[in-house]
Scaffold this active site. Structure first.
Site, PDB file in Angstrom:
ATOM      1  N   GLU A  61       6.177  13.320  -7.459  1.00  0.00           N
ATOM      2  CA  GLU A  61       5.398  13.525  -8.184  1.00  0.00           C
ATOM      3  C   GLU A  61       5.816  12.539  -9.394  1.00  0.00           C
ATOM      4  O   GLU A  61       4.868  11.995 -10.616  1.00  0.00           O
ATOM      5  CB  GLU A  61       4.140  14.296  -8.151  1.00  0.00           C
ATOM      6  CG  GLU A  61       3.090  14.216  -9.308  1.00  0.00           C
ATOM      7  CD  GLU A  61       2.268  15.746  -9.395  1.00  0.00           C
ATOM      8  OE1 GLU A  61       2.062  16.134  -7.882  1.00  0.00           O
ATOM      9  OE2 GLU A  61       0.756  15.770  -9.605  1.00  0.00           O
ATOM     10  N   HIS A  75      -9.381  16.601  -9.355  1.00  0.00           N
ATOM     11  CA  HIS A  75      -9.733  16.372  -8.285  1.00  0.00           C
ATOM     12  C   HIS A  75     -10.852  17.012  -8.152  1.00  0.00           C
ATOM     13  O   HIS A  75     -11.531  17.673  -8.804  1.00  0.00           O
ATOM     14  CB  HIS A  75      -8.929  18.131  -7.463  1.00  0.00           C
ATOM     15  CG  HIS A  75      -9.374  18.024  -5.622  1.00  0.00           C
ATOM     16  ND1 HIS A  75     -10.286  18.596  -5.203  1.00  0.00           N
ATOM     17  CD2 HIS A  75      -9.238  17.858  -4.414  1.00  0.00           C
ATOM     18  CE1 HIS A  75      -9.867  18.528  -4.201  1.00  0.00           C
ATOM     19  NE2 HIS A  75      -9.336  17.657  -3.312  1.00  0.00           N
ATOM     20  N   ARG A  82     -12.024   9.733  -5.456  1.00  0.00           N
ATOM     21  CA  ARG A  82     -12.203  11.342  -5.641  1.00  0.00           C
ATOM     22  C   ARG A  82     -11.854  10.779  -7.486  1.00  0.00           C
ATOM     23  O   ARG A  82     -13.025  11.535  -8.041  1.00  0.00           O
ATOM     24  CB  ARG A  82     -10.310  11.848  -6.186  1.00  0.00           C
ATOM     25  CG  ARG A  82     -10.212  12.680  -4.209  1.00  0.00           C
ATOM     26  CD  ARG A  82      -8.712  12.417  -4.739  1.00  0.00           C
ATOM     27  NE  ARG A  82      -8.829  13.876  -3.580  1.00  0.00           N
ATOM     28  CZ  ARG A  82      -7.294  14.223  -2.848  1.00  0.00           C
ATOM     29  NH1 ARG A  82      -6.129  14.141  -4.445  1.00  0.00           N
ATOM     30  NH2 ARG A  82      -7.154  14.621  -2.638  1.00  0.00           N
ATOM     31  N   ARG A  88      -4.655   7.689  -6.491  1.00  0.00           N
ATOM     32  CA  ARG A  88      -4.108   7.836  -5.428  1.00  0.00           C
ATOM     33  C   ARG A  88      -5.268   7.841  -4.689  1.00  0.00           C
ATOM     34  O   ARG A  88      -6.199   9.176  -4.056  1.00  0.00           O
ATOM     35  CB  ARG A  88      -3.751   9.646  -5.629  1.00  0.00           C
ATOM     36  CG  ARG A  88      -2.693   9.708  -4.687  1.00  0.00           C
ATOM     37  CD  ARG A  88      -2.242  11.078  -4.146  1.00  0.00           C
ATOM     38  NE  ARG A  88      -3.557  12.512  -4.594  1.00  0.00           N
ATOM     39  CZ  ARG A  88      -3.020  13.655  -4.346  1.00  0.00           C
ATOM     40  NH1 ARG A  88      -2.020  13.522  -3.521  1.00  0.00           N
ATOM     41  NH2 ARG A  88      -3.658  13.764  -4.113  1.00  0.00           N
ATOM     42  N   HIS A 135      -5.576  16.761 -11.464  1.00  0.00           N
ATOM     43  CA  HIS A 135      -4.497  17.348 -10.098  1.00  0.00           C
ATOM     44  C   HIS A 135      -3.889  16.612  -9.665  1.00  0.00           C
ATOM     45  O   HIS A 135      -2.694  17.502  -9.325  1.00  0.00           O
ATOM     46  CB  HIS A 135      -5.748  16.674  -8.786  1.00  0.00           C
ATOM     47  CG  HIS A 135      -5.369  17.124  -7.606  1.00  0.00           C
ATOM     48  ND1 HIS A 135      -4.578  18.937  -7.140  1.00  0.00           N
ATOM     49  CD2 HIS A 135      -5.441  16.693  -5.971  1.00  0.00           C
ATOM     50  CE1 HIS A 135      -4.586  18.578  -5.567  1.00  0.00           C
ATOM     51  NE2 HIS A 135      -4.513  17.821  -5.367  1.00  0.00           N
ATOM     52  N   SER A 176       0.274  11.330  -1.572  1.00  0.00           N
ATOM     53  CA  SER A 176       1.782  12.192  -2.084  1.00  0.00           C
ATOM     54  C   SER A 176       2.594  12.639  -1.295  1.00  0.00           C
ATOM     55  O   SER A 176       4.285  12.684  -1.906  1.00  0.00           O
ATOM     56  CB  SER A 176       0.967  12.760  -3.203  1.00  0.00           C
ATOM     57  OG  SER A 176       0.214  13.654  -2.751  1.00  0.00           O
ATOM     58  N   LEU A 177       2.166  13.494  -1.055  1.00  0.00           N
ATOM     59  CA  LEU A 177       3.027  13.864   0.635  1.00  0.00           C
ATOM     60  C   LEU A 177       4.147  12.821   1.354  1.00  0.00           C
ATOM     61  O   LEU A 177       5.124  12.707   1.078  1.00  0.00           O
ATOM     62  CB  LEU A 177       2.448  15.398   1.478  1.00  0.00           C
ATOM     63  CG  LEU A 177       1.896  16.338   0.820  1.00  0.00           C
ATOM     64  CD1 LEU A 177       1.536  17.380   1.889  1.00  0.00           C
ATOM     65  CD2 LEU A 177       3.202  17.348  -0.097  1.00  0.00           C
ATOM     66  N   GLY A 213      -3.356  17.883   3.816  1.00  0.00           N
ATOM     67  CA  GLY A 213      -2.130  17.460   4.983  1.00  0.00           C
ATOM     68  C   GLY A 213      -1.516  16.326   4.676  1.00  0.00           C
ATOM     69  O   GLY A 213      -1.582  15.653   3.400  1.00  0.00           O
ATOM     70  N   ASP A 224       7.692  18.803 -17.092  1.00  0.00           N
ATOM     71  CA  ASP A 224       9.515  18.672 -17.855  1.00  0.00           C
ATOM     72  C   ASP A 224      10.182  17.205 -17.398  1.00  0.00           C
ATOM     73  O   ASP A 224      10.562  16.939 -18.212  1.00  0.00           O
ATOM     74  CB  ASP A 224       9.881  20.194 -17.067  1.00  0.00           C
ATOM     75  CG  ASP A 224       9.388  21.310 -17.571  1.00  0.00           C
ATOM     76  OD1 ASP A 224       8.067  21.120 -18.432  1.00  0.00           O
ATOM     77  OD2 ASP A 224       9.784  22.542 -16.735  1.00  0.00           O
ATOM     78  N   GLU A 249     -10.051  11.936   5.621  1.00  0.00           N
ATOM     79  CA  GLU A 249      -9.945  12.535   3.806  1.00  0.00           C
ATOM     80  C   GLU A 249     -10.717  11.269   3.344  1.00  0.00           C
ATOM     81  O   GLU A 249     -10.653  10.445   4.029  1.00  0.00           O
ATOM     82  CB  GLU A 249      -9.232  12.871   3.467  1.00  0.00           C
ATOM     83  CG  GLU A 249      -8.514  14.534   3.374  1.00  0.00           C
ATOM     84  CD  GLU A 249      -7.449  14.538   3.268  1.00  0.00           C
ATOM     85  OE1 GLU A 249      -6.576  13.923   2.306  1.00  0.00           O
ATOM     86  OE2 GLU A 249      -6.982  16.271   3.413  1.00  0.00           O
TER      87      GLU A 249
END
Ligand code: FAD
Length: 554
Positions: free
Chosen positions: A390, A259, A305, A401, A366, A406-407, A76, A238, A142
């Protein structure tokens, strides 16, 4: 050049070819736009939607819009929603704790405070977040978050739903043109100013030059430089590679978040098992059924994480096994199926019933915390070039993070770069003029096609990165990785190719070289970077950023 805040250590890299493929302004079709956006994930499309609608926007993505890290996002999006119980200060504090003293506090504060408004825009595009029977948005929690503040959709398919709504909104806007299956090779630069990009249209196998008043880079991550990764095939780094070739300063690339729980069934897909599952009470057990996380960290399964990944690697070594397990079997079966329908389906394909079986998992690459250095407005060190999502290094994540941030970053920086790049483009006169830029073809004997097995080099690189620059690193392994990368680079980077697979391999080699160079220089354990030869994280040690500088373009 933008000022990089904080204390910095420069890492100088040279012998980087400026362009990958030969081109000449007289030989190719030209396209003119006000704003060029490279990447059609959440950051790229949010940027496109933020550009003044009177301007022409071109979004270029190398795959279809349905393939990106954004579409894959599961758990999410984090934002302070449950007020007054939750507060901006709490979200800022959690982000800073996860970031290993390398976050830029002002940037964290700015992103966190803008979060709710940007998320409300997603609602206005028609995003259907999960809600309770009263119609209130359901919030998850989380690892590393002290509060329930994760908005999710369709249980564990948040990215797909956010992107469905955002793509539909972008397609409704007449000023936004989207070119799918169009690979961006390089940025066109002149006098230190970004003028657009060299792109390759896969269907026609044709190079085209796109000229833009302003360019926004939103190419996502680089997980594909590792053998084990949650990232889709398009995440070959890239954006970092082409920006670095053009002379953009990059930052902190050695910080890769692994992750902790990637589905590990030999021969099966490397699907991510969302953090939210641990947030909802799933336990990590080893092959003997022993719950080991409390031995490593008092926060148990909800530790950040990097701590969980490191603990899993240690427990795998201790028990001589290739994976550990997630166990959710103590929860109600119907609730599990409803909350995690996507994961239940993927596991079922491999004969694992998550309502009663333990799920085999191990860590995989991840998220890239580092990237192209930007200031608080998303400007890079090259004039006319912006970066969001990202691919960028904004200062939000520091060395590590916080889950689901990140979203949020993609939304906030997508909006800012789109709006500001649009404002500047609007102030510039229309000029439909191509510049006399070219990259000459090199000698026939240095053309890459034929003798070289590019797939083999890619696979060898991915294995070396996993083995020698993975969750836990040391100087000897890193030196060995760098030697291998240098050898492959001498073979591949001195040649010109004409396939996307080979161009991606060239990008992956350059990015891997930067990641390993940064990991070698950073003689400490911090956030996503763990050095077994340097002792544990010392919060009192000076917090220093790595700045990657392309010496050929100074
Ligand atoms: C499995 C998974 C689960 C995740 N879960 C979460 C979560 O729950 N919450 C959270 O906050 N974050 C999550 N993340 C991270 C998050 O999804 C990403 O960080 C974020 O979506 C990045 O968005 P982006 O727009 O920067 O890049 P992306 O969404 O990856 O988009 C990149 C775009 O760039 C294009 N592109 C790349 N290279 C080129 C090129 N050379 N030429 C042209 N186009 C190019 C691609 O085609 C794509 O359109 C998850 C990531 C993964 C992989």
């Amino acid at each position: 050049m933008i000022n990089a805040p904080g204390t910095n250590r420069e890492i100088h890299i040279s012998n980087v070819p400026r362009y990958l493929a030969p081109f000449h302004a007289k030989l190719h079709p030209h396209f003119f736009t006000d704003v060029l956006i490279v990447g059609g994930g959440l950051a790229g499309l949010t940027a496109a939607l933020a550009v003044d609608p009177s301007l022409k926007v071109l979004v270029v993505c190398k795959a279809g819009l349905d393939l990106s890290n954004s579409v894959k996002a599961q758990g999410g999006i984090a934002t302070v929603w449950d007020v007054p119980e939750d507060k901006f200060e709490n979200h800022v504090k959690d982000t800073l704790i996860a970031g290993g003293a390398l976050c830029d506090e002002e940037t964290v504060e700015m992103i966190v405070r803008r979060g709710p408004d940007e998320v409300r825009k997603l609602l206005s595009y028609g995003t259907r977040f999960d809600r309770d029977e009263k119609g209130d948005v359901l919030l998850g929690r989380e690892g590393g978050h002290d509060h329930f503040r994760i908005l999710h959709a369709n249980g564990d398919s948040t990215g797909a739903e956010i992107m469905r709504a955002t793509i539909e909104e972008a397609r409704r806007r007449p000023n936004i043109r989207i070119w799918e299956d169009t690979f961006t090779l390089d940025l066109l630069t002149n006098d230190g100013f970004c003028r657009g990009a060299v792109v390759f249209w896969e269907k026609e196998r044709e190079i085209e030059l796109v000229w833009a008043k302003q360019t926004i880079l939103a190419t996502g991550g680089l997980g594909q430089i590792y053998r084990e990764t949650t990232n889709p095939s398009c995440a070959t780094g890239d954006g970092v590679a082409l920006a670095f070739r053009a002379g953009a300063v990059c930052r902190d690339l050695e910080f890769i978040q692994f992750h902790p729980t990637v589905l590990y069934i030999a021969g099966g897909s490397r699907s991510l098992i969302t953090e939210a599952m641990r947030g909802e009470g799933a336990l990590l057990v080893d092959k003997n059924g022993y719950r080991f996380m409390p031995d490593y960290d008092e926060r148990g399964e909800l530790a950040p994480r990097d701590v969980v990944s490191r603990s899993i690697v240690k427990q795998m070594a201790k028990t001589n096994s290739s994976n550990v397990f997630l166990d959710l079997s103590h929860k109600d079966a119907d609730w599990i199926r409803k909350r995690f329908p996507g994961i239940a389906g993927i596991c079922a394909e491999f004969g694992v019933d998550i309502t009663k079986d333990r799920i085999p998992v191990r860590p995989g690459a991840h998220y890239a915390m580092g990237g192209v250095l930007v200031d608080q407005t998303g400007r890079t060190s090259i004039r006319g070039l912006w970066a969001a999502g990202e691919v960028s290094s904004t200062g939000l994540h520091g060395a590590n993070r916080l889950a689901s941030n990140s979203l949020l970053e993609a939304l906030v920086y997508g909006e800012t770069t789109g709006r500001l790049a649009g404002e500047i483009a609007a102030s510039e006169p229309d000029e439909y003029r191509a510049l006399p830029l070219e990259n000459p073809p090199i000698n026939a004997d240095r053309r890459g096609e034929g003798a070289l097995d590019v797939t083999d080099v890619r696979n060898s690189l991915k294995s070396a990165m996993q083995r020698e620059c993975g969750v836990v690193r040391n100087e000897d392994d890193l030196k060995h990785a760098l030697e291998s990368i240098n050898t492959w680079s001498r073979i591949l980077l001195t040649k010109q190719f004409s396939t996307i697979e080979a161009w991606e391999a060239q990008n992956m080699l350059l990015v891997a070289r930067l990641v390993v160079a940064g990991a070698l220089e950073r003689r400490e354990t911090r956030g996503g970077h763990n050095r077994s030869d340097c002792g544990p994280f010392d919060p009192e040690a000076p917090a220093i950023h790595s700045l990657f500088v392309n010496d050929d373009r100074r």
